[in-house]
Enzyme design. Structure first.
Site, PDB file in Angstrom:
ATOM      1  N   ASN A 138       0.768  -1.236   0.000  1.00 31.63           N
ATOM      2  CA  ASN A 138       0.000   0.000   0.000  1.00 31.63           C
ATOM      3  C   ASN A 138       0.806   1.298   0.000  1.00 31.63           C
ATOM      4  O   ASN A 138       0.288   2.332  -0.400  1.00 31.63           O
ATOM      5  CB  ASN A 138      -0.934   0.033   1.207  1.00 31.63           C
ATOM      6  CG  ASN A 138      -1.916  -1.110   1.188  1.00 31.63           C
ATOM      7  OD1 ASN A 138      -2.639  -1.301   0.219  1.00 31.63           O
ATOM      8  ND2 ASN A 138      -1.927  -1.890   2.247  1.00 31.63           N
ATOM      9  N   TYR A 139       2.042   1.250   0.477  1.00 32.06           N
ATOM     10  CA  TYR A 139       2.764   2.504   0.672  1.00 32.06           C
ATOM     11  C   TYR A 139       3.983   2.694  -0.212  1.00 32.06           C
ATOM     12  O   TYR A 139       4.439   3.814  -0.389  1.00 32.06           O
ATOM     13  CB  TYR A 139       3.190   2.634   2.138  1.00 32.06           C
ATOM     14  CG  TYR A 139       2.028   2.915   3.043  1.00 32.06           C
ATOM     15  CD1 TYR A 139       1.474   4.187   3.089  1.00 32.06           C
ATOM     16  CD2 TYR A 139       1.479   1.919   3.833  1.00 32.06           C
ATOM     17  CE1 TYR A 139       0.400   4.453   3.902  1.00 32.06           C
ATOM     18  CE2 TYR A 139       0.393   2.185   4.654  1.00 32.06           C
ATOM     19  CZ  TYR A 139      -0.135   3.458   4.688  1.00 32.06           C
ATOM     20  OH  TYR A 139      -1.200   3.723   5.492  1.00 32.06           O
TER      21      TYR A 139
END
Length: 560
Positions: A517-518
């Site tokens: 996600n990051y």
DNA sequence: ACATGAACTTAGTACATGCTGT
DNA sequence: ACAGCATGTACTAAGTTCATGT
């Protein structure tokens, strides 16, 4: 080089833009978003931003049937006699209300085959369901759906100290479900004897079906899998926004540092909060209804009881100690030295307050994000997390990777860099039940190796003495041999202890969340290309599918 | 201004599957 | 072949964000 990059970018763009677009339609009658006549041009533009599909067709969600008990008189046989099932097998059979029609001739055959057969059967059924319900057609492309099954009823647990723990989550019925698909598509059929709550055709949203869940009264959606074009494009957008922040971040930082001394309390609080969000990658921290969810906080909802000030600690001045439960009731504990004005401000914010009072009483996530919008288009609190995570990965990779290292060593470096990010974002996991055991195994190995090293060292000493006494060629070669052995063993010991350190450091750190996600996948892909590490070593098959857009786009010269 | 709601991303856990050394 | 551990996947809870309603 430049041409190659351009071509790659173009390829990626075509991949993502294959979805044909047409001008915004007027939306769906009855949908709230379009009920009211449109307002400003800005609102029009905002709506332009939203997804617009032309065609969406799917089969609706799958409803697992209620569990049926095993019919009377049905059991398993071996050796011609009815078999008393082990508790677990019996549970499995009863739970799913299914049976195997196999006859097992001996106990051994039964033991050996039952679970294999059982698993095979389940797998086949799952595959059939996947094929039937697991895909939709979006603008002419067959796309995988993320969650195509309605959630089964059960006892709600929740995370942490949840006030609704133990409540019954009701069965979802077709009558609860709203279907979203094209008007002109094959409308999904509800299960026999049932009806959908509603069928609508809203092409500004991405969900295929939705229902209201009975615990929190929130809406659950059926949406596409991360490997779909639509989700890929969204992820790409997200990272592009974060990349844009790079151009603004210096100014934003000096701005909030200046604001630490603002005349206005509100501005000071915002500046300190933003500093935490930037430096410590804290989440925004929305208000929550108590009684509805566990008591957890983020940056804006921090309370006085969650921070402690130390004029001096760990040999540093102005240390702030954080201790609170964040998302999923995961504990955030950190001691950080901060700039003097931040420290002074915190003292001010805490003065004359009770422990349960809000630390930033003049600040909400809405007001913070409103301020951020003024600093950069599309900027919100969570962009800082994405930005700092990706920047950290890129920096760490640069600092840790050596071109001359082996592939294994490079991967270790990658994991270290990944870990730095996971620690920054406080991504934790429970220590696995087998951790202690496998760690012990490793420690035993290390112990054995150490003894071998000691032994080899003793033997080397002996060989050296012998060589001194005899001074002939034979004793010299023995001496050399012993020396090489010792070196080899020492190397192995070093590798083992590196592994042990890696394992220990990874014990409570979850790498997957940040990876998925990051971290801008293009950073990892560029790193793989630059250092000749096969991408498969970093991303598994599904991860490569999820990041297909990035694989098509990123060359070895990609910079976040 | 504040509350509510919709829509979407992010999160950890439990379990399934796969791999590796014996 | 198989135990034992590592890795991958399914599941769904819990966040963020933005718009609308009051």
């Amino acid at each position: 080089m430049r041409v190659v990059r351009l071509l790659r970018l173009r390829a990626a763009l075509t991949l993502l833009r294959e979805v044909p677009r047409r001008p915004a339609s007027r939306g769906v009658p009855g949908s709230r978003r379009t009920q009211k006549g449109s307002g400003t041009r800005w609102e029009e533009e905002k709506r332009e931003d939203r997804v617009k599909w032309r065609q969406l067709e799917h089969k609706g969600p799958y409803f697992a049937p209620p569990y049926e008990p095993l019919p009377d008189g049905v059991c398993f046989f071996y050796d011609g006699k009815p078999m008393r099932l082990s508790v677990k097998a019996e549970e499995v059979a009863t739970f799913y209300g299914r049976m195997l029609d196999h006859e097992y001739t001996t106990k051994e055959v039964f033991r050996k085959n039952f679970f294999n057969d059982w698993r095979k059967k389940l797998k086949e059924e799952a595959e059939k369901l996947q094929q039937e319900f697991g895909y939709c057609i979006l603008d002419g492309h067959r796309e995988k759906i993320g969650n195509f099954k309605t959630e089964p009823p059960g006892l709600f647990r929740g995370r942490g100290d949840h006030p609704k723990m133990g409540m019954l989550k009701r069965r979802v019925m077709p009558e609860d479900v709203v279907i979203n698909c094209s008007r002109d598509s094959k409308i999904p059929k509800p299960p026999a004897g049932h009806q959908w709550k509603e069928v609508r055709s809203d092409n500004t949203v991405t969900w295929l079906a939705a229902w209201t869940e009975s615990i929190q009264n929130s809406i659950k959606y059926v949406m596409l899998n991360p490997c779909s074009k639509l989700k890929g494009e969204k992820a790409w957008q997200k990272f592009e926004t974060a990349r844009r922040l790079r151009g603004f971040v210096d100014e934003i930082r000096s701005q909030y540092q200046a604001d630490w001394k603002s005349q206005e309390m509100k501005t000071r609080q915002r500046a300190v909060a933003l500093y935490f969000i930037d430096k410590l990658a804290l989440r925004a921290g929305n208000e929550k209804d108590d009684g509805e969810a566990a008591d957890t906080v983020g940056c804006c909802s921090l309370r006085v009881e969650h921070v402690q000030l130390h004029p001096e600690a760990d040999g540093c001045q102005h240390v702030v100690e954080f201790d609170f439960l964040g998302k999923d009731s995961i504990r955030y504990y950190n001691r950080v030295p901060v700039e003097k004005p931040v420290y002074k401000n915190l003292q001010l914010f805490m003065k004359n307050k009770d422990p349960q009072d809000d630390l930033f009483d003049r600040l909400t996530t809405t007001s913070l994000n409103k301020h951020l919008h003024e600093l950069m288009d599309g900027l919100t609190a969570k962009v800082f997390r994405t930005y700092n995570a990706s920047v950290t990965l890129q920096e760490q990779l640069r600092a840790l990777t050596r071109a001359e290292d082996s592939i294994a060593a490079k991967i270790l470096s990658y994991n270290r860099a990944n870990r730095a990010v996971a620690i920054l974002c406080n991504h934790q996991r429970a220590t696995s039940s087998t951790f202690e055991k496998s760690m012990q195994n490793l420690q035993t190995k290390i112990q054995v190796k150490k003894e071998q090293v000691a032994e080899a060292r003793a033997e080397l000493r002996k060989a050296r003495a012998e060589h001194k006494a005899q001074g002939d060629g034979k004793s010299r070669s023995v001496l050399e041999k012993k020396r090489r052995l010792l070196e080899k063993l020492q190397e192995q010991l070093a590798w083992l202890s590196v592994q042990a350190t890696d394992k220990e450091e990874n014990k409570q750190v979850a790498l997957s969340t940040s990876k998925l996600n990051y971290l801008d996948p293009r950073i990892s892909i560029a790193w793989c290309k630059r250092f000749r590490v096969p991408v498969e070593k970093i991303y598994s098959k599904t991860q490569r599918e999820r990041f297909a857009w990035a694989l098509a786009m990123a060359g070895e010269d990609f910079e976040f």
